[in-house]
Design an enzyme around this catalytic site. Structure first.
Site, PDB file in Angstrom:
ATOM      1  N   CYS A  94       0.850  -1.173   0.000  1.00  0.00           N
ATOM      2  CA  CYS A  94       0.000   0.000   0.000  1.00  0.00           C
ATOM      3  C   CYS A  94       0.891   1.230   0.000  1.00  0.00           C
ATOM      4  CB  CYS A  94      -0.910   0.033   1.239  1.00  0.00           C
ATOM      5  SG  CYS A  94      -2.059  -1.348   1.365  1.00  0.00           S
ATOM      6  N   GLY A 120      -0.484   0.390  -5.146  1.00  0.00           N
ATOM      7  CA  GLY A 120      -1.821  -0.163  -4.934  1.00  0.00           C
ATOM      8  C   GLY A 120      -2.797   0.407  -5.930  1.00  0.00           C
ATOM      9  N   ASN A 194       0.256   1.181   5.973  1.00  0.00           N
ATOM     10  CA  ASN A 194       0.993   0.355   5.015  1.00  0.00           C
ATOM     11  C   ASN A 194       1.718  -0.716   5.799  1.00  0.00           C
ATOM     12  OD1 ASN A 194       2.527  -0.718   2.919  1.00  0.00           O
ATOM     13  ND2 ASN A 194       4.049   0.908   2.986  1.00  0.00           N
ATOM     14  N   GLY A 195       1.424  -1.979   5.525  1.00  0.00           N
ATOM     15  CA  GLY A 195       2.064  -3.078   6.237  1.00  0.00           C
ATOM     16  C   GLY A 195       1.087  -4.194   6.504  1.00  0.00           C
ATOM     17  N   TYR A 335      11.862  -4.453  -6.422  1.00  0.00           N
ATOM     18  CA  TYR A 335      10.661  -4.415  -7.258  1.00  0.00           C
ATOM     19  C   TYR A 335       9.689  -3.296  -6.912  1.00  0.00           C
ATOM     20  CZ  TYR A 335       6.203  -5.974  -9.287  1.00  0.00           C
ATOM     21  OH  TYR A 335       5.020  -6.039  -9.962  1.00  0.00           O
TER      22      TYR A 335
END
Length: 579
Positions: A94, A120, A194-195, A335
């Site tokens: 995210c 996202g 985020n996580g 990535y």
């Protein structure tokens, strides 16, 4: 509430530990070649394997673990039936944004989320604070699809937080799109996360036993409940107390009636940076590329275990809990992050370029041209080509206009999904010995189709080079990877993978070379997906991907899942990270 401009004063009561230091650019270098393979690779699994009497795919399908997850055409064993939009990549987690002290906070937040769209694509949302009221707009789809002029007009105020979502916990429905807003006895709070919390289910079960009612299937909602039941004052101490109960990865931004708060877990798994605009507005974001777009100057990272509180009095830094050794996600550099971002103090572009150089040094092969699997393989391919002294050319063109669904003609088209996204350039490939560089191999299904696509376009030889070590472990810290049983490197040797995808040779980035590149900072990164050693022990085991069934939790016994469990060939010890 009148717009506030933060002062330049920063109160810092969160000193850095011995292995934490202010973020700075770290020079990258090529280290001497080392021939020792990573300890987690079997001795029969060399880094580089070459084609020797390659058999037809049908011979490997009988022992291929992927046969449980994908169906094969009996008349054409080479054909794997998968959804056309299956990139065979770990999904970005995210992206979060927080802005304080700008009268156009929501519009700046919208632009910053656009810069983070790669993190996202399933949903987006913004919460803005105006006259002590938190107002929210969320929706399913891309940022540009969720927001327009009239929607942003509904979000006045000088404080805003935003979120772009790819679900790692919670199914992909509107009610799970963040930021979440909740009212409790002392006011309102919005959060974007985020996580992924590895103890989410245990925390939720305890809260439900105590009477809490949940509206979503997202692990982020647990944080709001923990804040609401906390009895400490002031508000930021409620965040600290709540976070003391969390295990796993979290980089979060909170908005209240008069404050913006940013917090990062003690291991620093996921990135979170701070910047400032020329008018003094403070900005938090997952990547520096978001700061660049809204003309905010990069200040520093939010340190692992740090809470930053921004209000009319300035910026205050607090310790979340005792410092631990950072375990930053190495896949951000492989990535996830954009090449123009600086993540964990390192240029993502420079990291990927050096990954390619290492591959050219340690896994050379006679070739005529170097190409990339766009977009994430491009920079590593440039590094490979520069080191090898071979031209880099665009042998594959990616279409950026493919949606999530597409009507396939009744007459089946071979490798339909890959052909929709990637088009080979015959003039580059025909009669050539081609090195194709990609960032990773997850299941191997897309790689096999790409190799076949290149050979059908006339490539004489196809040599696959992967700018990461083999992925053998699933991620529990905010990256949506398949279960370990679906990971091809967890089930096959490098030679078996080469045979499966049909390339003339295959080489991965050696794990020890990756660690050598990072130097003294190597111990500050998480390599669980490469080693199976987890800094924070997973509480729940991932199962095969079965749509939202997995996201919404598992009911009943494990055996109730269609197909049951598959025993992996390699044992992964879920133990504390020691490297």
């Amino acid at each position: 509430m009148a717009a506030n401009t933060t002062t330049a004063t920063t109160t810092n009561i969160c000193p850095l530990s011995s292995n934490q230091k202010p973020t700075q650019k770290i020079p990258l270098s090529i280290f001497p070649k080392t021939h020792q393979n990573p300890t987690f690779l079997a001795q029969k699994n060399p880094t580089l394997t070459c084609k020797t009497n390659r058999s037809h795919h049908s011979s490997i399908c009988s022992k291929n673990p992927l046969s449980e997850f994908f169906s094969y055409d009996q008349e054409n064993p080479d054909e794997v039936s998968v959804d056309f939009d299956d990139d065979d990549k770990p999904r970005e987690e995210c992206g979060v944004v927080g802005i304080y002290g700008d009268s156009e906070a929501s519009r700046l937040c919208y632009l910053a989320l656009h810069a983070l769209q790669h993190r996202g694509q399933e949903g987006a949302g913004i919460v803005a604070v105006n006259k002590n009221v938190l107002q929210s707009v969320t929706g399913v789809g891309l940022v540009s699809e969720v927001f327009n002029e009239s929607k942003l007009d509904q979000l006045p105020g000088d404080i805003a937080i935003g979120h772009v979502r790819y679900s790692t916990a919670g199914s992909s429905m509107l009610k799970n799109v963040q930021p979440f807003v909740a009212g409790y006895r002392f006011g309102s709070v919005g959060v974007a996360h985020n996580g992924n919390l590895v103890n989410y289910k245990a925390l939720r079960a305890k809260l439900e036993d105590d009477g809490s009612i949940f509206n979503t299937s997202s692990d982020t909602e647990v944080v709001l409940h923990l804040i609401a039941i906390s009895k400490v004052r002031p508000f930021f101490l409620r965040i600290v107390e709540a976070c003391e109960k969390l295990e796993g990865a979290y980089s979060m931004v909170f908005a209240t009636e008069d404050k913006l708060v940013a917090v990062r877990d003690p291991y620093g798994f996921r990135p979170l940076v701070m910047g400032k605009r020329s008018n003094g507005a403070v900005v938090f974001a997952s990547e520096t590329c978001a700061l660049d777009l809204i003309e905010a100057t990069y200040e520093r990272e939010v340190y692992p275990g740090e809470v930053l509180v921004v209000d009319k009095d300035g910026i205050q830094s607090l310790c979340l809990m005792p410092h631990r050794e950072p375990k930053q996600c190495i896949f951000e550099h492989i990535y996830f992050a954009l090449p123009n971002s600086v993540v964990f103090g390192r240029s993502v572009y420079e990291s990927r370029h050096v990954f390619g150089e290492i591959l050219a040094t340690e896994a050379p092969v006679e070739c005529d041209v170097v190409i990339a699997v766009p977009d994430s393989g491009v920079v590593a391919a440039l590094g490979y080509a520069a080191k090898a002294g071979v031209p880099f050319q665009q042998g594959l063109i990616r279409s950026h206009y493919v949606g999530r669904t597409f009507i396939e003609p009744s007459q089946k088209i071979r490798d339909f999904g890959v052909k929709l996204k990637l088009s080979p350039v015959r003039g580059v490939l025909e009669g050539k010995r081609v090195v194709v560089v990609d960032d990773s191999i997850v299941r191997g299904t897309t790689s096999s189709k790409i190799v076949r696509l290149l050979k059908e376009a006339g490539a004489k030889e196809v040599h696959m080079r992967i700018a990461s070590p083999p992925i053998i472990g699933s991620c529990y810290y905010g990256v949506d990877t398949p279960s370990s049983e679906e990971l091809i490197s967890n089930r096959m040797s490098t030679e078996e993978i080469r045979d499966f995808i049909g390339s003339d040779s295959l080489a991965f980035l050696p794990f020890n070379s990756l660690q050598n590149l990072l130097g003294k900072d190597s111990q500050n990164f998480c390599y669980a997906c490469f080693s199976g050693n987890y800094p924070v022990k997973p509480r729940e085991i991932k199962v095969k991907s079965i749509g939202d069934f997995v996201d919404d939790g598992l009911s009943g016994s494990f055996e109730s899942i269609d197909g049951g469990w598959v025993q992996g060939l390699r044992t992964q010890n879920l133990q504390d990270e020691t490297v």
